[in-house]
Write an enzyme that holds these catalytic residues in place. Sequence first.
Site, PDB file in Angstrom:
ATOM      1  N   HIS A  96      -7.730  -0.863   1.799  1.00 48.66           N
ATOM      2  CA  HIS A  96      -7.319  -2.055   2.535  1.00 48.66           C
ATOM      3  C   HIS A  96      -6.901  -1.758   3.966  1.00 48.66           C
ATOM      4  O   HIS A  96      -6.818  -2.660   4.794  1.00 48.66           O
ATOM      5  CB  HIS A  96      -6.207  -2.814   1.779  1.00 48.66           C
ATOM      6  CG  HIS A  96      -4.854  -2.196   1.838  1.00 48.66           C
ATOM      7  ND1 HIS A  96      -4.366  -1.343   0.877  1.00 48.66           N
ATOM      8  CD2 HIS A  96      -3.858  -2.323   2.743  1.00 48.66           C
ATOM      9  CE1 HIS A  96      -3.132  -0.974   1.183  1.00 48.66           C
ATOM     10  NE2 HIS A  96      -2.805  -1.556   2.311  1.00 48.66           N
ATOM     11  N   ASP A 126      -8.535   1.086  -4.394  1.00 51.12           N
ATOM     12  CA  ASP A 126      -7.877   1.067  -3.080  1.00 51.12           C
ATOM     13  C   ASP A 126      -7.855   2.458  -2.440  1.00 51.12           C
ATOM     14  O   ASP A 126      -6.894   2.818  -1.765  1.00 51.12           O
ATOM     15  CB  ASP A 126      -6.460   0.501  -3.181  1.00 51.12           C
ATOM     16  CG  ASP A 126      -5.930   0.041  -1.820  1.00 51.12           C
ATOM     17  OD1 ASP A 126      -6.748  -0.258  -0.932  1.00 51.12           O
ATOM     18  OD2 ASP A 126      -4.695   0.002  -1.652  1.00 51.12           O
ATOM     19  N   GLY A 197       2.342  -0.095   7.175  1.00 51.65           N
ATOM     20  CA  GLY A 197       2.061   1.109   7.957  1.00 51.65           C
ATOM     21  C   GLY A 197       2.128   2.363   7.123  1.00 51.65           C
ATOM     22  O   GLY A 197       1.532   3.390   7.466  1.00 51.65           O
ATOM     23  N   ASN A 198       2.849   2.314   6.003  1.00 51.23           N
ATOM     24  CA  ASN A 198       2.894   3.450   5.073  1.00 51.23           C
ATOM     25  C   ASN A 198       1.630   3.560   4.228  1.00 51.23           C
ATOM     26  O   ASN A 198       1.372   4.596   3.611  1.00 51.23           O
ATOM     27  CB  ASN A 198       4.092   3.342   4.129  1.00 51.23           C
ATOM     28  CG  ASN A 198       5.386   3.839   4.735  1.00 51.23           C
ATOM     29  OD1 ASN A 198       6.289   3.055   5.017  1.00 51.23           O
ATOM     30  ND2 ASN A 198       5.484   5.141   4.949  1.00 51.23           N
ATOM     31  N   SER A 199       0.847   2.487   4.186  1.00 49.33           N
ATOM     32  CA  SER A 199      -0.343   2.473   3.342  1.00 49.33           C
ATOM     33  C   SER A 199      -1.260   3.650   3.642  1.00 49.33           C
ATOM     34  O   SER A 199      -1.590   3.915   4.797  1.00 49.33           O
ATOM     35  CB  SER A 199      -1.131   1.182   3.570  1.00 49.33           C
ATOM     36  OG  SER A 199      -0.468   0.091   3.024  1.00 49.33           O
ATOM     37  N   LEU A 254     -17.494   0.009 -21.601  1.00 46.26           N
ATOM     38  CA  LEU A 254     -17.396   0.150 -23.048  1.00 46.26           C
ATOM     39  C   LEU A 254     -17.517  -1.195 -23.759  1.00 46.26           C
ATOM     40  O   LEU A 254     -18.127  -1.286 -24.816  1.00 46.26           O
ATOM     41  CB  LEU A 254     -16.077   0.825 -23.429  1.00 46.26           C
ATOM     42  CG  LEU A 254     -15.904   1.193 -24.898  1.00 46.26           C
ATOM     43  CD1 LEU A 254     -16.993   2.174 -25.348  1.00 46.26           C
ATOM     44  CD2 LEU A 254     -14.525   1.795 -25.150  1.00 46.26           C
ATOM     45  N   GLY A 255     -16.926  -2.247 -23.173  1.00 48.83           N
ATOM     46  CA  GLY A 255     -17.044  -3.568 -23.778  1.00 48.83           C
ATOM     47  C   GLY A 255     -15.918  -3.930 -24.721  1.00 48.83           C
ATOM     48  O   GLY A 255     -16.151  -4.528 -25.776  1.00 48.83           O
TER      49      GLY A 255
END
Length: 332
Positions: A96, A126, A197-199, A254-255
Amino acid sequence: MVTGVTATAMASAQAVVTTADFSELVQQVTPAVARVNVTKTVSEAELAQAQTAELLRQFFGDRLRIPDQAATPAIEHAYGTAFFVTADGYMLTNHHVVEGADKITVTLNDRTELDATLVGSDERSDVAVLKVSGNQFPALPIGDSNALKVGEPVLAIGSPFGFDYSASAGIVSAKSRSFSRDTSVPFIQTDVALNPGNSGGPLFNQRGEVIGINSRIFSGTGGYMGLSFSIPIDAAMDIYEQLKTDGEVVRAYLGIYPQDIDRNLAEAYNLDRPQGALLTRVSPDSPAQKAGLKPGDIILQYNEVQIMRASDLLNLLNRAKPSDSFRAQIQR
């Protein structure tokens, strides 16, 4: 005699709760952490829509939008954090942070600015992989996120609100946190202060090993409120290898539709305690059905790994590759 025992117990307890000192660790790992700067061209309509959606997002709001009033489209500036995992310039950050980027640059702690190429990005986990030209970068050691213990001290370094190389510390609050809309990552929950900003920044253990990528917070204000979530580095490195090699992530199917076992279900199934993943549905003609799994089955083990919750099973399946096989212990 009783007094001596009491004094020993108190001394032992005081030793256990000693506050961790991360000062030397911060100096050691900071050169391998970088600020990520992203530029994206968007229309005014897209900008307005994104600003409205940002109020509802539970991801970090890492976008600082600066519309160009003299022209359309507008320019969007985003920022976050990344860190080196190889000496030849491969870096990890969040999807992101770099989503939709036209240009990505990274700024090192000596203020060197480098252009970065997006190798690959995976929205579901992510995780994104960047590459900068050069070599002899200070790659960080990779730890074992499975070995983390609740209560263990951890450290984060990033650029909250643009304040580069800010360090914050806390403890592991919980493990294997899953969200209804995103079950591909067993998040590490901490009380480390993380903000926009830490992302994409690293989460360290006391040995200076990366054990997570800081990804999101839960907040009613957009800022830190004591609930921070990081992607376990074990899962992130699986994604990294696929993105680096193939540029995309391929997941197995796998379902099955599992749910947790509560106390009432445990009693009904004669289990000693609530554990396992109850299959509420098995898709027709799926690999699960062909293998003989049925609705109502409880999966207790996956390749000899004990399953305590449905999220444990989903996390293992999300790291499997197509054509992988596994042995399951079930209760029917």
